[in-house]
Design a protein around this motif. Structure first.
Motif, PDB file in Angstrom:
ATOM      1  N   ALA A  98      42.492  34.531  40.856  1.00 30.80           N
ATOM      2  CA  ALA A  98      43.582  35.451  40.521  1.00 30.80           C
ATOM      3  C   ALA A  98      43.189  36.298  39.314  1.00 30.80           C
ATOM      4  N   GLN A  99      43.494  37.565  39.409  1.00 28.08           N
ATOM      5  CA  GLN A  99      43.154  38.515  38.355  1.00 28.08           C
ATOM      6  C   GLN A  99      44.434  39.124  37.802  1.00 28.08           C
ATOM      7  N   LYS A 100      44.548  39.128  36.491  1.00 25.02           N
ATOM      8  CA  LYS A 100      45.736  39.680  35.845  1.00 25.02           C
ATOM      9  C   LYS A 100      45.842  41.179  36.115  1.00 25.02           C
ATOM     10  N   PRO A 101      47.048  41.702  36.119  1.00 25.70           N
ATOM     11  CA  PRO A 101      47.212  43.145  36.356  1.00 25.70           C
ATOM     12  C   PRO A 101      46.591  43.980  35.248  1.00 25.70           C
ATOM     13  N   GLY A 102      46.264  45.214  35.622  1.00 23.21           N
ATOM     14  CA  GLY A 102      45.739  46.156  34.651  1.00 23.21           C
ATOM     15  C   GLY A 102      44.234  46.294  34.669  1.00 23.21           C
ATOM     16  N   VAL A 103      43.565  45.547  35.539  1.00 26.44           N
ATOM     17  CA  VAL A 103      42.109  45.615  35.632  1.00 26.44           C
ATOM     18  C   VAL A 103      41.716  46.542  36.784  1.00 26.44           C
ATOM     19  N   THR A 104      40.769  47.404  36.520  1.00 24.05           N
ATOM     20  CA  THR A 104      40.278  48.289  37.571  1.00 24.05           C
ATOM     21  C   THR A 104      39.224  47.559  38.397  1.00 24.05           C
ATOM     22  N   GLY A 105      39.441  47.550  39.692  1.00 25.07           N
ATOM     23  CA  GLY A 105      38.468  46.891  40.556  1.00 25.07           C
ATOM     24  C   GLY A 105      38.858  45.466  40.875  1.00 25.07           C
ATOM     25  N   ILE A 106      38.546  45.050  42.088  1.00 29.57           N
ATOM     26  CA  ILE A 106      38.926  43.703  42.504  1.00 29.57           C
ATOM     27  C   ILE A 106      37.751  42.942  43.116  1.00 29.57           C
ATOM     28  N   ARG A 107      36.527  43.418  42.916  1.00 29.10           N
ATOM     29  CA  ARG A 107      35.378  42.799  43.567  1.00 29.10           C
ATOM     30  C   ARG A 107      34.484  41.996  42.623  1.00 29.10           C
ATOM     31  N   ARG A 108      34.726  42.077  41.339  1.00 24.75           N
ATOM     32  CA  ARG A 108      33.842  41.412  40.374  1.00 24.75           C
ATOM     33  C   ARG A 108      34.435  40.077  39.941  1.00 24.75           C
ATOM     34  N   SER A 109      33.654  39.015  40.091  1.00 21.77           N
ATOM     35  CA  SER A 109      34.154  37.695  39.715  1.00 21.77           C
ATOM     36  C   SER A 109      34.437  37.603  38.215  1.00 21.77           C
ATOM     37  N   SER A 110      33.724  38.382  37.417  1.00 15.74           N
ATOM     38  CA  SER A 110      33.880  38.294  35.961  1.00 15.74           C
ATOM     39  C   SER A 110      35.241  38.746  35.460  1.00 15.74           C
ATOM     40  N   THR A 111      35.967  39.480  36.291  1.00 15.07           N
ATOM     41  CA  THR A 111      37.273  39.981  35.850  1.00 15.07           C
ATOM     42  C   THR A 111      38.429  39.078  36.285  1.00 15.07           C
ATOM     43  N   TYR A 112      38.129  38.037  37.002  1.00 10.66           N
ATOM     44  CA  TYR A 112      39.176  37.125  37.457  1.00 10.66           C
ATOM     45  C   TYR A 112      39.443  36.055  36.400  1.00 10.66           C
ATOM     46  N   ASP A 113      40.711  35.732  36.245  1.00  9.63           N
ATOM     47  CA  ASP A 113      41.125  34.872  35.152  1.00  9.63           C
ATOM     48  C   ASP A 113      41.331  33.411  35.558  1.00  9.63           C
ATOM     49  N   TYR A 114      41.749  33.212  36.764  1.00  5.85           N
ATOM     50  CA  TYR A 114      42.073  31.861  37.221  1.00  5.85           C
ATOM     51  C   TYR A 114      41.332  31.571  38.529  1.00  5.85           C
ATOM     52  N   TRP A 115      40.893  30.324  38.631  1.00  3.96           N
ATOM     53  CA  TRP A 115      40.099  29.920  39.785  1.00  3.96           C
ATOM     54  C   TRP A 115      40.596  28.595  40.346  1.00  3.96           C
ATOM     55  N   GLY A 116      40.491  28.482  41.674  1.00  2.00           N
ATOM     56  CA  GLY A 116      40.733  27.204  42.294  1.00  2.00           C
ATOM     57  C   GLY A 116      39.515  26.306  42.168  1.00  2.00           C
ATOM     58  N   GLN A 117      39.639  25.109  42.687  1.00  2.00           N
ATOM     59  CA  GLN A 117      38.559  24.133  42.550  1.00  2.00           C
ATOM     60  C   GLN A 117      37.474  24.313  43.606  1.00  2.00           C
ATOM     61  N   GLY A 118      37.762  25.091  44.609  1.00  2.00           N
ATOM     62  CA  GLY A 118      36.783  25.337  45.662  1.00  2.00           C
ATOM     63  C   GLY A 118      36.965  24.405  46.839  1.00  2.00           C
ATOM     64  N   THR A 119      36.598  24.896  48.003  1.00  2.00           N
ATOM     65  CA  THR A 119      36.699  24.100  49.217  1.00  2.00           C
ATOM     66  C   THR A 119      35.488  24.399  50.095  1.00  2.00           C
ATOM     67  N   GLN A 120      34.928  23.354  50.676  1.00  2.00           N
ATOM     68  CA  GLN A 120      33.695  23.492  51.435  1.00  2.00           C
ATOM     69  C   GLN A 120      33.974  23.965  52.857  1.00  2.00           C
ATOM     70  N   VAL A 121      33.231  24.976  53.253  1.00  2.00           N
ATOM     71  CA  VAL A 121      33.243  25.441  54.638  1.00  2.00           C
ATOM     72  C   VAL A 121      31.815  25.325  55.163  1.00  2.00           C
ATOM     73  N   THR A 122      31.662  24.616  56.255  1.00  2.00           N
ATOM     74  CA  THR A 122      30.353  24.431  56.857  1.00  2.00           C
ATOM     75  C   THR A 122      30.397  24.921  58.298  1.00  2.00           C
ATOM     76  N   VAL A 123      29.474  25.808  58.620  1.00  2.00           N
ATOM     77  CA  VAL A 123      29.405  26.351  59.971  1.00  2.00           C
ATOM     78  C   VAL A 123      28.106  25.866  60.607  1.00  2.00           C
ATOM     79  N   SER A 124      28.230  25.146  61.690  1.00  2.00           N
ATOM     80  CA  SER A 124      27.045  24.603  62.360  1.00  2.00           C
ATOM     81  C   SER A 124      26.585  25.556  63.459  1.00  2.00           C
TER      82      SER A 124
END
Length: 125
Positions: A98-124
């Protein structure tokens, strides 16, 4: 403090589909830009897709464009990633952010403020 929790990923065969959801707590999701990123073993975290607040803009990485779809339900504080036509190269840990409002651009991980713990996706193959 916003907390993000991704749904469980899983194992799917190539060509299959999988849906991930991300539920937020501790804040109102509607004002945040929301993104999905992924990290494969030995690789850097990369942008997958994002959706701006009020769903004004959606953006997709070229590698998933046409196969993945992001949506949000602000009433439920949830963002959903629908993944279709999955490929082995989509195998990774997927993170909601999640990225707080007021930031230009939505593709850079460095501008995001909050992160989930992650979930594994495996494609065989």
């Amino acid at each position: 403090q916003v907390q993000l929790v991704e749904s469980r990923g899983g194992l799917v065969q190539a060509g299959g589909s999988l849906t991930l959801s991300c539920e937020a707590s501790g804040g109102t999701l509607s004002s945040y830009d929301m993104g999905w990123f992924r990290q494969a073993p030995g690789k850097e975290r990369e942008f997958v897709t994002a959706i701006s607040s009020r769903t004004i803009t959606r953006s997709y990485a070229g590698s998933v464009n046409g196969r993945f779809y992001i949506s949000r339900d602000d009433a439920k504080n949830t963002v959903v990633l629908q993944m279709n036509s999955l490929k082995p190269e989509d195998t990774a840990v997927y993170y909601c952010a999640a990225q707080k409002p007021g930031v230009t651009g939505i593709r850079r991980s460095s501008t995001y403020d909050y992160w989930g713990q992650g979930t594994q996706v495996t494609v065989s193959s």
